[in-house]
Design a protein around this motif. Structure first.
Motif, PDB file in Angstrom:
ATOM      1  N   PRO A  47       4.761   1.100   4.562  1.00  0.00           N
ATOM      2  CA  PRO A  47       3.625   0.769   5.421  1.00  0.00           C
ATOM      3  C   PRO A  47       3.482   1.769   6.573  1.00  0.00           C
ATOM      4  CG  PRO A  47       4.859  -1.215   4.896  1.00  0.00           C
ATOM      5  CD  PRO A  47       5.647  -0.062   4.334  1.00  0.00           C
ATOM      6  N   GLN A  48       4.595   2.231   7.113  1.00  0.00           N
ATOM      7  CA  GLN A  48       4.504   3.196   8.216  1.00  0.00           C
ATOM      8  C   GLN A  48       3.794   4.479   7.773  1.00  0.00           C
ATOM      9  OE1 GLN A  48       8.221   4.666  10.024  1.00  0.00           O
ATOM     10  NE2 GLN A  48       7.007   6.444  10.673  1.00  0.00           N
ATOM     11  N   GLN A  67       2.741  -6.147  -6.572  1.00  0.00           N
ATOM     12  CA  GLN A  67       3.601  -6.808  -5.598  1.00  0.00           C
ATOM     13  C   GLN A  67       3.802  -5.937  -4.360  1.00  0.00           C
ATOM     14  OE1 GLN A  67       4.017  -9.907  -6.075  1.00  0.00           O
ATOM     15  NE2 GLN A  67       4.856  -9.969  -3.995  1.00  0.00           N
ATOM     16  N   GLN A  68       4.087  -4.651  -4.626  1.00  0.00           N
ATOM     17  CA  GLN A  68       4.235  -3.684  -3.535  1.00  0.00           C
ATOM     18  C   GLN A  68       2.974  -3.585  -2.689  1.00  0.00           C
ATOM     19  OE1 GLN A  68       4.628   0.507  -4.309  1.00  0.00           O
ATOM     20  NE2 GLN A  68       6.655   0.148  -5.175  1.00  0.00           N
ATOM     21  N   ALA A  69       1.847  -3.582  -3.346  1.00  0.00           N
ATOM     22  CA  ALA A  69       0.575  -3.441  -2.637  1.00  0.00           C
ATOM     23  C   ALA A  69       0.348  -4.645  -1.720  1.00  0.00           C
ATOM     24  CB  ALA A  69      -0.568  -3.305  -3.632  1.00  0.00           C
ATOM     25  N   LEU A  70       0.627  -5.841  -2.250  1.00  0.00           N
ATOM     26  CA  LEU A  70       0.393  -7.041  -1.441  1.00  0.00           C
ATOM     27  C   LEU A  70       1.315  -7.055  -0.222  1.00  0.00           C
ATOM     28  CD1 LEU A  70      -0.020  -9.763  -4.237  1.00  0.00           C
ATOM     29  CD2 LEU A  70      -1.816  -8.523  -2.995  1.00  0.00           C
ATOM     30  N   GLU A  71       2.563  -6.616  -0.409  1.00  0.00           N
ATOM     31  CA  GLU A  71       3.496  -6.557   0.728  1.00  0.00           C
ATOM     32  C   GLU A  71       2.996  -5.571   1.775  1.00  0.00           C
ATOM     33  OE1 GLU A  71       7.378  -5.765  -0.942  1.00  0.00           O
ATOM     34  OE2 GLU A  71       7.283  -7.619  -2.139  1.00  0.00           O
ATOM     35  N   GLN A  74       0.118  -7.049   3.680  1.00  0.00           N
ATOM     36  CA  GLN A  74       0.562  -8.054   4.655  1.00  0.00           C
ATOM     37  C   GLN A  74       1.227  -7.417   5.864  1.00  0.00           C
ATOM     38  OE1 GLN A  74       2.776 -10.805   2.206  1.00  0.00           O
ATOM     39  NE2 GLN A  74       0.862 -11.491   1.260  1.00  0.00           N
ATOM     40  N   ALA A  75       1.845  -6.254   5.654  1.00  0.00           N
ATOM     41  CA  ALA A  75       2.495  -5.566   6.775  1.00  0.00           C
ATOM     42  C   ALA A  75       1.484  -4.855   7.676  1.00  0.00           C
ATOM     43  CB  ALA A  75       3.520  -4.561   6.239  1.00  0.00           C
ATOM     44  N   LEU A  76       0.259  -4.676   7.192  1.00  0.00           N
ATOM     45  CA  LEU A  76      -0.749  -3.911   7.945  1.00  0.00           C
ATOM     46  C   LEU A  76      -2.054  -4.704   8.080  1.00  0.00           C
ATOM     47  CD1 LEU A  76      -0.219  -0.585   5.924  1.00  0.00           C
ATOM     48  CD2 LEU A  76       0.593  -0.981   8.256  1.00  0.00           C
ATOM     49  N   PRO A  77      -1.966  -5.956   8.571  1.00  0.00           N
ATOM     50  CA  PRO A  77      -3.150  -6.829   8.510  1.00  0.00           C
ATOM     51  C   PRO A  77      -4.314  -6.347   9.358  1.00  0.00           C
ATOM     52  CG  PRO A  77      -1.448  -7.826   9.864  1.00  0.00           C
ATOM     53  CD  PRO A  77      -0.843  -6.600   9.252  1.00  0.00           C
TER      54      PRO A  77
END
Ligand SMILES: *Cc1c(COP(=O)(O)O)cnc(C)c1O
Length: 239
Positions: A47-48, A67-71, A74-77
């Motif tokens: 995400p960074q 799955q990776q994309a959804l995480e 969620q980390a970058l709302p």
């Protein structure tokens, strides 16, 4: 400099190098300035790293693994990102794809298209889709054959939750520039034929070209290049 500053400065160098390549290729091929969109392929990246490119102005990001994309989402709302799904689609994953993406590049069968359409929330605009076409004819690659493309395009175009925008290709990687041109030219011609044969279609998107072959794709008329390693550096291996 902190590790974070170093990472941000590296991201800036790569981002500017890719944009320079893109602009030079557009000029060299006498394409209209701004006619090729850059999709940043952030699979396996953190995400960074997505946030760093976002800070530099990049808005469209592509992901292969749901799955990776959804995480990451969620980390970058708070980031106003246009998310594109570009990986193989299992039919039990269509609901999450229909809910969490603006674009899907990898539609290759009617069942998946129908599920995406049915599951697209009615408060969102239609999902923007490309049909993935196997232009290099290898058995292992996903994508429809050029022969089955017209029938699939006609049925996808009827689905209310989807807007069919164009075609996507992921040709076998090759450093042979004339082979790169052949695959991309084929996809361009297939889209032109579809627009001609099915007069209700107005396809305007060719999703083709990656880090290693974006110049050939631009020369053959791509409208969206999907670039990973040239923007982010080498990907960490799949865990
Ligand atoms: C990984 C991937 C890309 C980006 O590839 P790079 O060579 O890293 O630029 C583009 N499109 C798809 C479908 C991918 O899976």
């Amino acid at each position: 400099m902190s590790a974070q500053d170093i990472s941000a400065s590296l991201a800036q160098q790569r981002f500017s190098a890719v944009n320079t390549r893109l602009h030079n290729a557009v000029a060299h091929s006498q394409r209209e300035p701004g006619s090729v969109k850059l999709l940043a392929v952030s699979k396996m990246q953190t995400p960074q790293q997505v946030a760093e490119l976002y800070d530099l102005g990049q808005r469209a990001f592509g992901e292969n693994y749901l799955q990776q994309a959804l995480e990451k989402q969620q980390a970058l709302p708070s980031l106003d990102i246009e998310w594109h799904f570009i990986g193989p689609i299992q039919s039990n994953k269509t609901r999450d794809i229909a809910h969490h993406f603006a674009w899907v590049h990898s539609v290759d069968r009617e069942k998946v298209a129908k599920r995406l359409s049915d599951q697209r929330p009615s408060n969102l605009p239609p999902l923007q889709v490309c049909i993935q076409v196997n232009v290099s004819g290898e058995e292992s690659k996903s994508g429809v054959t050029p022969e089955t493309l017209p029938a699939l395009a006609a049925s996808v175009a009827e689905l209310p939750g989807l807007q069919l925008r164009g075609l996507m290709a992921l040709p076998a990687p090759t450093s042979d520039v004339s082979a790169q041109h052949l695959s991309f030219k084929k996809l361009r011609e297939l889209m032109a034929q579809l627009n001609e044969q099915l007069s209700t279609l107005k396809l305007d998107t060719l999703s083709m070209g990656m880090s290693g072959d974006m110049e050939a794709a631009i020369d053959e008329g791509t409208t969206m290049v999907r670039v990973g390693t040239a923007l982010f550096g080498p990907r960490p291996p799949i865990a």
